[in-house]
Motif scaffolding. Structure first.
Motif, PDB file in Angstrom:
ATOM      1  N   VAL A 173       6.173  -8.936 -11.713  1.00  0.00           N
ATOM      2  CA  VAL A 173       6.941  -9.959 -11.384  1.00  0.00           C
ATOM      3  C   VAL A 173       6.380 -10.680 -10.022  1.00  0.00           C
ATOM      4  N   GLU A 174       5.804  -9.691  -9.117  1.00  0.00           N
ATOM      5  CA  GLU A 174       5.163 -10.359  -7.944  1.00  0.00           C
ATOM      6  C   GLU A 174       3.917 -11.315  -8.447  1.00  0.00           C
ATOM      7  N   LYS A 175       3.114 -10.909  -9.296  1.00  0.00           N
ATOM      8  CA  LYS A 175       2.057 -11.603  -9.770  1.00  0.00           C
ATOM      9  C   LYS A 175       2.564 -12.919 -10.617  1.00  0.00           C
ATOM     10  N   GLU A 176       3.332 -12.761 -11.552  1.00  0.00           N
ATOM     11  CA  GLU A 176       3.777 -13.932 -12.190  1.00  0.00           C
ATOM     12  C   GLU A 176       4.685 -14.821 -11.245  1.00  0.00           C
ATOM     13  N   THR A 177       5.353 -14.592 -10.465  1.00  0.00           N
ATOM     14  CA  THR A 177       6.052 -15.254  -9.311  1.00  0.00           C
ATOM     15  C   THR A 177       5.201 -16.034  -8.734  1.00  0.00           C
ATOM     16  N   VAL A 178       4.192 -15.447  -8.022  1.00  0.00           N
ATOM     17  CA  VAL A 178       3.054 -16.393  -7.078  1.00  0.00           C
ATOM     18  C   VAL A 178       2.320 -17.419  -8.021  1.00  0.00           C
ATOM     19  N   ARG A 179       2.265 -16.894  -9.319  1.00  0.00           N
ATOM     20  CA  ARG A 179       1.498 -17.823 -10.110  1.00  0.00           C
ATOM     21  C   ARG A 179       2.141 -19.052 -10.451  1.00  0.00           C
ATOM     22  N   GLU A 194      10.268  -8.564   2.715  1.00  0.00           N
ATOM     23  CA  GLU A 194      11.564  -8.280   2.067  1.00  0.00           C
ATOM     24  C   GLU A 194      11.134  -7.803   0.617  1.00  0.00           C
ATOM     25  N   PHE A 195      10.260  -8.321  -0.112  1.00  0.00           N
ATOM     26  CA  PHE A 195      10.155  -7.988  -1.651  1.00  0.00           C
ATOM     27  C   PHE A 195       9.827  -6.426  -1.746  1.00  0.00           C
ATOM     28  N   TYR A 196       8.770  -6.157  -0.956  1.00  0.00           N
ATOM     29  CA  TYR A 196       8.559  -4.543  -0.776  1.00  0.00           C
ATOM     30  C   TYR A 196       9.389  -3.866  -0.319  1.00  0.00           C
ATOM     31  N   ALA A 197      10.082  -4.293   0.668  1.00  0.00           N
ATOM     32  CA  ALA A 197      11.104  -3.463   1.502  1.00  0.00           C
ATOM     33  C   ALA A 197      11.955  -3.126   0.467  1.00  0.00           C
ATOM     34  N   ALA A 198      12.614  -4.014  -0.404  1.00  0.00           N
ATOM     35  CA  ALA A 198      13.286  -3.728  -1.444  1.00  0.00           C
ATOM     36  C   ALA A 198      12.813  -2.634  -2.266  1.00  0.00           C
ATOM     37  N   ALA A 199      11.713  -2.964  -2.856  1.00  0.00           N
ATOM     38  CA  ALA A 199      10.947  -1.784  -3.746  1.00  0.00           C
ATOM     39  C   ALA A 199      10.982  -0.703  -3.114  1.00  0.00           C
ATOM     40  N   ILE A 200      10.607  -0.293  -2.019  1.00  0.00           N
ATOM     41  CA  ILE A 200      10.706   0.846  -1.356  1.00  0.00           C
ATOM     42  C   ILE A 200      12.028   1.758  -1.185  1.00  0.00           C
ATOM     43  N   MET A 201      12.951   0.834  -0.677  1.00  0.00           N
ATOM     44  CA  MET A 201      14.153   1.281  -0.448  1.00  0.00           C
ATOM     45  C   MET A 201      14.979   1.717  -2.027  1.00  0.00           C
ATOM     46  N   ALA A 218       8.010   0.325 -11.571  1.00  0.00           N
ATOM     47  CA  ALA A 218       6.947  -0.051 -10.418  1.00  0.00           C
ATOM     48  C   ALA A 218       6.116  -0.981 -11.014  1.00  0.00           C
ATOM     49  N   ASP A 219       5.655  -0.783 -12.108  1.00  0.00           N
ATOM     50  CA  ASP A 219       4.708  -1.649 -12.823  1.00  0.00           C
ATOM     51  C   ASP A 219       5.336  -3.116 -13.036  1.00  0.00           C
ATOM     52  N   PHE A 220       6.748  -3.207 -13.450  1.00  0.00           N
ATOM     53  CA  PHE A 220       7.274  -4.100 -13.815  1.00  0.00           C
ATOM     54  C   PHE A 220       7.663  -5.052 -12.369  1.00  0.00           C
ATOM     55  N   THR A 221       7.903  -4.235 -11.383  1.00  0.00           N
ATOM     56  CA  THR A 221       7.993  -4.999 -10.016  1.00  0.00           C
ATOM     57  C   THR A 221       6.773  -5.894  -9.716  1.00  0.00           C
ATOM     58  N   LEU A 222       5.570  -4.889  -9.950  1.00  0.00           N
ATOM     59  CA  LEU A 222       4.146  -5.483  -9.252  1.00  0.00           C
ATOM     60  C   LEU A 222       3.970  -6.858 -10.282  1.00  0.00           C
ATOM     61  N   VAL A 257       0.872  -1.178   0.029  1.00  0.00           N
ATOM     62  CA  VAL A 257      -0.164   0.019   0.017  1.00  0.00           C
ATOM     63  C   VAL A 257       0.751   1.334  -0.080  1.00  0.00           C
ATOM     64  N   GLN A 258       1.841   1.310   0.742  1.00  0.00           N
ATOM     65  CA  GLN A 258       2.941   2.397   0.961  1.00  0.00           C
ATOM     66  C   GLN A 258       3.502   2.453  -0.521  1.00  0.00           C
ATOM     67  N   PHE A 259       4.071   1.554  -0.947  1.00  0.00           N
ATOM     68  CA  PHE A 259       4.859   1.488  -2.351  1.00  0.00           C
ATOM     69  C   PHE A 259       3.918   2.229  -3.334  1.00  0.00           C
ATOM     70  N   ASN A 260       2.584   1.542  -3.336  1.00  0.00           N
ATOM     71  CA  ASN A 260       1.527   1.991  -4.407  1.00  0.00           C
ATOM     72  C   ASN A 260       1.275   3.717  -4.261  1.00  0.00           C
ATOM     73  N   SER A 261       1.314   4.101  -3.142  1.00  0.00           N
ATOM     74  CA  SER A 261       0.717   5.515  -2.855  1.00  0.00           C
ATOM     75  C   SER A 261       2.091   6.442  -2.993  1.00  0.00           C
ATOM     76  N   MET A 262       3.169   5.780  -3.412  1.00  0.00           N
ATOM     77  CA  MET A 262       4.397   6.874  -3.507  1.00  0.00           C
ATOM     78  C   MET A 262       4.206   7.721  -4.763  1.00  0.00           C
ATOM     79  N   ASP A 263       4.531   9.024  -4.636  1.00  0.00           N
ATOM     80  CA  ASP A 263       4.299   9.877  -5.883  1.00  0.00           C
ATOM     81  C   ASP A 263       5.434  10.981  -6.132  1.00  0.00           C
ATOM     82  N   PRO A 264       6.016  10.956  -7.291  1.00  0.00           N
ATOM     83  CA  PRO A 264       5.858  10.032  -8.213  1.00  0.00           C
ATOM     84  C   PRO A 264       6.189   8.635  -8.113  1.00  0.00           C
TER      85      PRO A 264
END
Length: 240
Positions: A166-172, A188-195, A160-164, A148-155
């Motif tokens: 990859v998450e969906k494809e990996t889970v599948r 850790e997945f979203y910690a890495a994205a945020i940092m 970002a879309d690539f990361t999201l 939620v925090q990652f998706n609310s970051m502006d800009p």
């Protein structure tokens, strides 16, 4: 708790050949860490995202690094030695090094496909960093909060879309290859994205984790000291 972020920032800037930046008394804990790292005021979204990460990872039960801290504290050694033991455990790639492994995984996927990378890693007996957890057999609630925090970051970062995706494809893929295991993105997945979005380099991910987990370590050390019994597990020896 106050000194560790200062040490991390000073050491990082010294490595880059930059002057150290003194903390500002009027800034809060997270804002000061980012200010001492980069020397400029960061956005509210960046501070909020990193603050959320540090709150969510400050404490997480008797994990490896916390266990190490309590073992040392149980010998009635000093708090500094207990914290050093915890840092030694956190340094390991299966504990505090996990967010760094997430970016390595994303970089591998860029050069190939999610399916090919996962299959190769499973054949090699490697973990898919950023997915699955020893404690959570469903979605990691901390990951959901950070998403939620990652998706609310502006800009939003252009990757970002690539990361999201990859998450969906990996889970599948993991659901197909390891049915019934319920392997989802972990904190850790979203910690890495945020940092990464904030501009924190991979080499500092574990150090930032240390800054947050320091809160939990100190709390556990104090609790151990207040009602102490030395850790002394029994060992069963097997004949050769």
């Amino acid at each position: 708790m106050a000194k560790i972020p200062t040490i991390v920032a000073y050491a990082y800037r010294k490595k880059l050949g930059l002057d150290k930046i003194e903390p500002k008394p009027n800034l809060d804990h997270v804002s000061n860490l980012l200010y001492m790292l980069f020397g400029e005021k960061t956005s509210k979204d960046e501070v909020a995202a990193l603050e959320a990460y540090m709150i969510l990872t400050a404490e997480h039960g008797l994990n490896a690094s916390t266990f190490a801290a309590r073992v040392v504290a149980s010998t009635q050694s000093d708090v500094y030695s207990a914290v050093i033991a915890a840092i030694g455990a956190l340094k390991g790639p299966l504990d505090g090094g996990a967010p760094t492994g997430v970016n390595l995984y994303l970089n591998e996927v860029k050069q190939s496909t999610v399916s090919e990378v996962i299959i190769q890693k499973l054949l090699n007996g490697e973990k898919i960093m950023g997915f699955g957890h020893r404690v959570y057999k469903t979605k990691d609630p901390r990951a959901e909060a950070l998403k939620v925090q990652f998706n609310s970051m502006d800009p939003k970062p252009d990757w970002a879309d690539f990361t999201l995706n990859v998450e969906k494809e990996t889970v599948r893929e993991l659901q197909q290859l390891k049915p019934g295991r319920n392997l989802y993105a972990n904190v850790e997945f979203y910690a890495a994205a945020i940092m990464k979005a904030i501009g924190i380099p991979d080499e500092l991910f574990t150090s930032i984790f240390c800054c947050s987990r320091m809160v939990g370590w100190i709390s556990h050390i104090k609790e151990q000291s207040n009602n102490n019994v030395i850790f002394r597990p029994n060992a069963h020896y097997k004949p050769l």
